[in-house]
Design a protein around this motif. Sequence first.
Motif, short mmCIF file in Angstrom:
data_model
loop_
_atom_site.label_atom_id
_atom_site.label_comp_id
_atom_site.label_asym_id
_atom_site.label_seq_id
_atom_site.Cartn_x
_atom_site.Cartn_y
_atom_site.Cartn_z
N VAL A 82 0.84 -1.18 0.00
CA VAL A 82 0.00 0.00 0.00
C VAL A 82 0.88 1.24 0.00
CG1 VAL A 82 -1.74 1.30 1.29
CG2 VAL A 82 -1.84 -1.21 1.20
N LYS A 83 0.50 2.20 -0.82
CA LYS A 83 1.25 3.45 -0.89
C LYS A 83 0.27 4.61 -0.80
CE LYS A 83 4.69 5.79 -3.82
NZ LYS A 83 5.43 5.72 -5.10
N ALA A 130 -3.82 10.14 -2.05
CA ALA A 130 -4.37 9.00 -2.78
C ALA A 130 -3.69 7.71 -2.35
CB ALA A 130 -4.18 9.20 -4.28
N ALA A 131 -4.50 6.71 -2.05
CA ALA A 131 -3.99 5.40 -1.65
C ALA A 131 -4.03 4.46 -2.85
CB ALA A 131 -4.81 4.83 -0.51
N SER A 132 -3.02 3.64 -2.98
CA SER A 132 -2.98 2.66 -4.06
C SER A 132 -2.34 1.38 -3.57
CB SER A 132 -2.21 3.22 -5.26
OG SER A 132 -0.87 3.49 -4.91
N GLY A 133 -2.57 0.29 -4.32
CA GLY A 133 -2.01 -1.00 -3.95
C GLY A 133 -3.10 -2.05 -3.86
N ASN A 134 -2.72 -3.22 -3.38
CA ASN A 134 -3.67 -4.32 -3.24
C ASN A 134 -4.42 -4.20 -1.93
OD1 ASN A 134 -2.99 -5.56 -5.68
ND2 ASN A 134 -1.18 -6.47 -4.76
N LYS A 146 -12.09 6.86 -5.47
CA LYS A 146 -10.72 7.21 -5.84
C LYS A 146 -9.72 6.86 -4.74
CE LYS A 146 -12.10 11.05 -8.84
NZ LYS A 146 -11.96 12.52 -9.09
N ASN A 147 -10.20 6.28 -3.64
CA ASN A 147 -9.31 5.95 -2.51
C ASN A 147 -8.51 7.19 -2.07
OD1 ASN A 147 -10.12 3.23 -2.47
ND2 ASN A 147 -8.58 2.69 -4.00
N THR A 148 -9.18 8.31 -2.02
CA THR A 148 -8.51 9.58 -1.76
C THR A 148 -9.17 10.30 -0.60
OG1 THR A 148 -7.84 9.79 -4.07
CG2 THR A 148 -7.88 11.80 -2.77
#
Length: 119
Positions: free
Chosen positions: A2-3, A23-27, A75-77
Amino acid sequence: QVKLVESGGGLVQPGGSLRLSCAASGNMYRINDMGWYLRAPGKERELAATITSGDRTNYADSVKGRFTISRDNAKNTVYLQMNSLKPEDTAVYYCSADVVTGFGAGRYWGQGTQVTVSA
């Protein structure tokens, strides 16, 4: 992995406004609470605001009425709208996210973004 990536910091005059984004990203299976924390020069990191997945918010007394936290789950934001900024708001601002992944649940942090309030 996760980033969290923050943006929107900078220099602003007293009374001005800034909007921070993270913003979050990853699995990720799910993001629960998200938040913003700040670390002023020479001080410990402290809470600014948090928001649940159901949009319940919580604010530190020092920012209540001036800052607004919000999130866009698609948007996981997470955002932090900062108005009526004061010199004492000068700090590095960090976003956080409580994330559930295939390896379990944990709190993740962004790298921080500098906000400087000065004339």
